[in-house]
Design a protein around this motif. Sequence first.
Motif, mmCIF file in Angstrom:
data_model
loop_
_atom_site.group_PDB
_atom_site.id
_atom_site.type_symbol
_atom_site.label_atom_id
_atom_site.label_comp_id
_atom_site.label_asym_id
_atom_site.label_seq_id
_atom_site.Cartn_x
_atom_site.Cartn_y
_atom_site.Cartn_z
ATOM 1 N N PHE B 40 0.832 -1.207 0.000
ATOM 2 C CA PHE B 40 0.000 0.000 0.000
ATOM 3 C C PHE B 40 0.869 1.259 0.000
ATOM 4 C CE2 PHE B 40 -3.159 2.983 1.803
ATOM 5 C CZ PHE B 40 -4.137 2.798 0.857
ATOM 6 N N LYS B 41 2.032 1.194 0.679
ATOM 7 C CA LYS B 41 2.954 2.339 0.651
ATOM 8 C C LYS B 41 3.438 2.625 -0.766
ATOM 9 C CE LYS B 41 4.888 2.408 5.277
ATOM 10 N NZ LYS B 41 6.061 2.203 6.103
ATOM 11 N N ASP B 42 3.730 1.529 -1.501
ATOM 12 C CA ASP B 42 4.158 1.695 -2.890
ATOM 13 C C ASP B 42 3.058 2.322 -3.735
ATOM 14 O OD1 ASP B 42 6.632 0.769 -2.443
ATOM 15 O OD2 ASP B 42 6.454 -1.082 -3.597
ATOM 16 N N ILE B 43 1.826 1.904 -3.470
ATOM 17 C CA ILE B 43 0.706 2.487 -4.210
ATOM 18 C C ILE B 43 0.616 3.982 -3.906
ATOM 19 C CG2 ILE B 43 -1.809 2.536 -4.451
ATOM 20 C CD1 ILE B 43 -1.896 -0.401 -4.132
ATOM 21 N N LEU B 44 0.751 4.336 -2.637
ATOM 22 C CA LEU B 44 0.656 5.751 -2.261
ATOM 23 C C LEU B 44 1.758 6.571 -2.923
ATOM 24 C CD1 LEU B 44 -0.338 5.701 1.516
ATOM 25 C CD2 LEU B 44 -1.695 6.464 -0.430
ATOM 26 N N LYS B 45 2.939 5.970 -3.051
ATOM 27 C CA LYS B 45 4.039 6.650 -3.727
ATOM 28 C C LYS B 45 3.681 6.902 -5.184
ATOM 29 C CE LYS B 45 7.852 5.243 -1.303
ATOM 30 N NZ LYS B 45 8.600 4.008 -1.051
ATOM 31 N N ASN B 46 3.143 5.872 -5.825
ATOM 32 C CA ASN B 46 2.790 6.014 -7.234
ATOM 33 C C ASN B 46 1.594 6.937 -7.437
ATOM 34 O OD1 ASN B 46 4.764 4.640 -8.627
ATOM 35 N ND2 ASN B 46 3.794 2.642 -8.313
ATOM 36 N N ILE B 47 0.748 7.041 -6.421
ATOM 37 C CA ILE B 47 -0.425 7.910 -6.547
ATOM 38 C C ILE B 47 -0.017 9.367 -6.753
ATOM 39 C CG2 ILE B 47 -2.151 9.005 -5.034
ATOM 40 C CD1 ILE B 47 -3.347 6.397 -4.521
ATOM 41 N N ARG B 48 1.116 9.756 -6.146
ATOM 42 C CA ARG B 48 1.595 11.130 -6.362
ATOM 43 C C ARG B 48 1.746 11.418 -7.844
ATOM 44 N NH1 ARG B 48 6.951 10.248 -3.089
ATOM 45 N NH2 ARG B 48 6.064 9.415 -1.181
ATOM 46 N N TYR B 49 2.406 10.484 -8.547
ATOM 47 C CA TYR B 49 2.657 10.714 -9.966
ATOM 48 C C TYR B 49 1.388 10.504 -10.782
ATOM 49 C CZ TYR B 49 7.309 10.417 -8.068
ATOM 50 O OH TYR B 49 8.414 10.630 -7.304
ATOM 51 N N ALA B 50 0.556 9.570 -10.325
ATOM 52 C CA ALA B 50 -0.701 9.330 -11.032
ATOM 53 C C ALA B 50 -1.567 10.581 -11.012
ATOM 54 C CB ALA B 50 -1.434 8.153 -10.399
ATOM 55 N N ILE B 51 -1.651 11.232 -9.847
ATOM 56 C CA ILE B 51 -2.472 12.445 -9.749
ATOM 57 C C ILE B 51 -1.906 13.529 -10.655
ATOM 58 C CG2 ILE B 51 -3.150 14.323 -8.203
ATOM 59 C CD1 ILE B 51 -3.515 12.285 -5.996
ATOM 60 N N LEU B 52 -0.574 13.656 -10.677
ATOM 61 C CA LEU B 52 0.036 14.631 -11.585
ATOM 62 C C LEU B 52 -0.350 14.341 -13.033
ATOM 63 C CD1 LEU B 52 3.577 15.215 -10.079
ATOM 64 C CD2 LEU B 52 1.942 16.966 -10.707
ATOM 65 N N GLY B 53 -0.299 13.058 -13.407
ATOM 66 C CA GLY B 53 -0.673 12.692 -14.770
ATOM 67 C C GLY B 53 -2.121 13.056 -15.068
ATOM 68 N N ALA B 54 -3.005 12.781 -14.107
ATOM 69 C CA ALA B 54 -4.423 13.073 -14.309
ATOM 70 C C ALA B 54 -4.693 14.576 -14.305
ATOM 71 C CB ALA B 54 -5.262 12.382 -13.232
ATOM 72 N N LEU B 55 -3.843 15.328 -13.610
ATOM 73 C CA LEU B 55 -4.020 16.784 -13.617
ATOM 74 C C LEU B 55 -3.570 17.383 -14.948
ATOM 75 C CD1 LEU B 55 -2.819 17.751 -10.010
ATOM 76 C CD2 LEU B 55 -5.145 17.885 -10.903
ATOM 77 N N ILE B 56 -2.612 16.721 -15.613
ATOM 78 C CA ILE B 56 -2.112 17.258 -16.889
ATOM 79 C C ILE B 56 -3.033 16.858 -18.049
ATOM 80 C CG2 ILE B 56 -0.218 17.196 -18.552
ATOM 81 C CD1 ILE B 56 1.684 16.681 -16.177
ATOM 82 N N PHE B 57 -3.418 15.569 -18.082
ATOM 83 C CA PHE B 57 -4.228 15.073 -19.205
ATOM 84 C C PHE B 57 -5.643 14.759 -18.760
ATOM 85 C CE2 PHE B 57 0.170 13.661 -19.963
ATOM 86 C CZ PHE B 57 0.428 14.396 -21.101
ATOM 87 N N PRO B 58 -6.659 15.135 -19.508
ATOM 88 C CA PRO B 58 -6.628 15.849 -20.786
ATOM 89 C C PRO B 58 -6.613 17.376 -20.660
ATOM 90 C CG PRO B 58 -8.879 15.254 -20.282
ATOM 91 C CD PRO B 58 -8.036 14.773 -19.128
ATOM 92 N N GLY B 59 -6.583 17.909 -19.426
ATOM 93 C CA GLY B 59 -6.720 19.359 -19.225
ATOM 94 C C GLY B 59 -5.847 20.234 -20.099
ATOM 95 N N ILE B 60 -4.607 19.793 -20.347
ATOM 96 C CA ILE B 60 -3.673 20.654 -21.079
ATOM 97 C C ILE B 60 -4.146 20.938 -22.515
ATOM 98 C CG2 ILE B 60 -2.179 18.748 -21.873
ATOM 99 C CD1 ILE B 60 0.201 20.755 -21.215
#
Lengths: 242, 105
Positions: B40-60
Motif C-alpha cells: 500500500f505504501k508503494d501504491i501511495l508513492k505512485n499515486i503522487r505521480y498518477a495524480i500529476l498525470g491526471a491533472l495534466i491530461f486531458p486538461g492541457i
Amino acid sequence: MDLDKLRMEDFLKGVKSAVGVAIGYVPIGMTYGLLAKTAGLTLFETVGMSLMVYAGASQFVAVNLIAMGLGPVQVVFTVFMVNFRHFLMSTSLREKIGAGHRFLESLYSFGVTDETFAVSSVEERELTPAFMFGLNVTAYLSWSVSSGAGFLLGRSLPYALKSSMSIALYALFIGLLVPSARKNKEVLLVVGIAGGLNSAFRPFLSSGWSIVLASLIAAASVTYLYRKFKGDGQQERGEEID
Amino acid sequence: MKKLTSQTTLLMILGMAVVTYIPRVLPFLLFREVEFSPFFKDILKNIRYAILGALIFPGIFLVQDDPLFGVIGGLVAFILSYIGLDVVLVVIGSIGVLYLYTVFL
C-alpha cells in the motif's frame, strides 16, 4: 510542542518552491474573482470564499451554481463531492511527511491543493512542517490576492498575457514530473495510464471523481505489475522515488 | 435568478469551508498510528505521480479553444525541464513562448 523545530530556512525553501504555483494562481484567481462578481457576490464574499474555502475547482463550481440559482445546501454538497480528491492527496502526503505535531498538521493541511500537493510530493528533501507552511502560505496569499484583483480589475489584464498565463499550472506540473520520470520509468508509466484513464472517464464523471478513480487504478495496477514482474525489489525502488 | 441574502451566502461559504477542510485534514488525524503495508505504501508513492498525470491530461489540451496552444506550451515545458531548468523558469518560459504565439500568430 516542537515549535522550535520550525526553522526559518525550511520556511524560505517552501516559499521558493511556491513561486511557480503563485504565478499560476494569478490568471485563475482573477478569473474566479470576475465570475464571482458576475454571479452577484460582493467583494467581501468573493475574497472571503478564497480565504475560507481556498479551493479553485470548488469555488468555480460554487459560483456557477450560485449564478444558476441553486440553493446553499446543493452548493455545499457539490463542493464536498468536488473536493474529495484531497483525501487521496493528504493520505499520500502524510505517508511522505510522517506523523508530526497534531496542531501543526491540522494547520498546514488546510493548504493542500492540487498544486501544493504536486510541489510537495516530488520534493526530494525531507518534508518539514516549516517547508509546508512556506509553500502553503505563499500559494494561499497569491490565490486570495488574485481573486480580489479579479473582482476589482476584471478584464483589464491584456488578453494575450492572460491566455498565455493559463498554461502556467500545466507547465508547473510538467516541470515537476520530468526530473522524476527521467530517473524512473515506472513514473512515466503511471503518468501515462493515469492521464489516459482520466481522459477516458471525463465524459462520464465529474472531473474530481475522474481524477480520483484514474489515479487509484493507475497507481494500483502499475504497483501490482511491477511487483509481479520485477520481483520484490521495492526497497531500492522506494529510495529512488523518494 | 434567486438572489441569496448575504447571511445565507455567508453560511454557505462557511459550509463550503468545512466540507473542503475535512478531506484535507482527516488523513493526518485518522492514519497517525496506522502503519500501511509495503504494497500500500508503494501504491501511495505512485499515486503522487498518477495524480500529476491526471491533472495534466486531458486538461492541457483544453486550456484554450485552440488545442495547439496546450501542445506547444506542454512541449516547451517538457524541453525546458528536460535540459534541467528550475521549475520557475519552466513556467515563465512556457508563458513567454505562448505569449509570442498569441501575439504573432
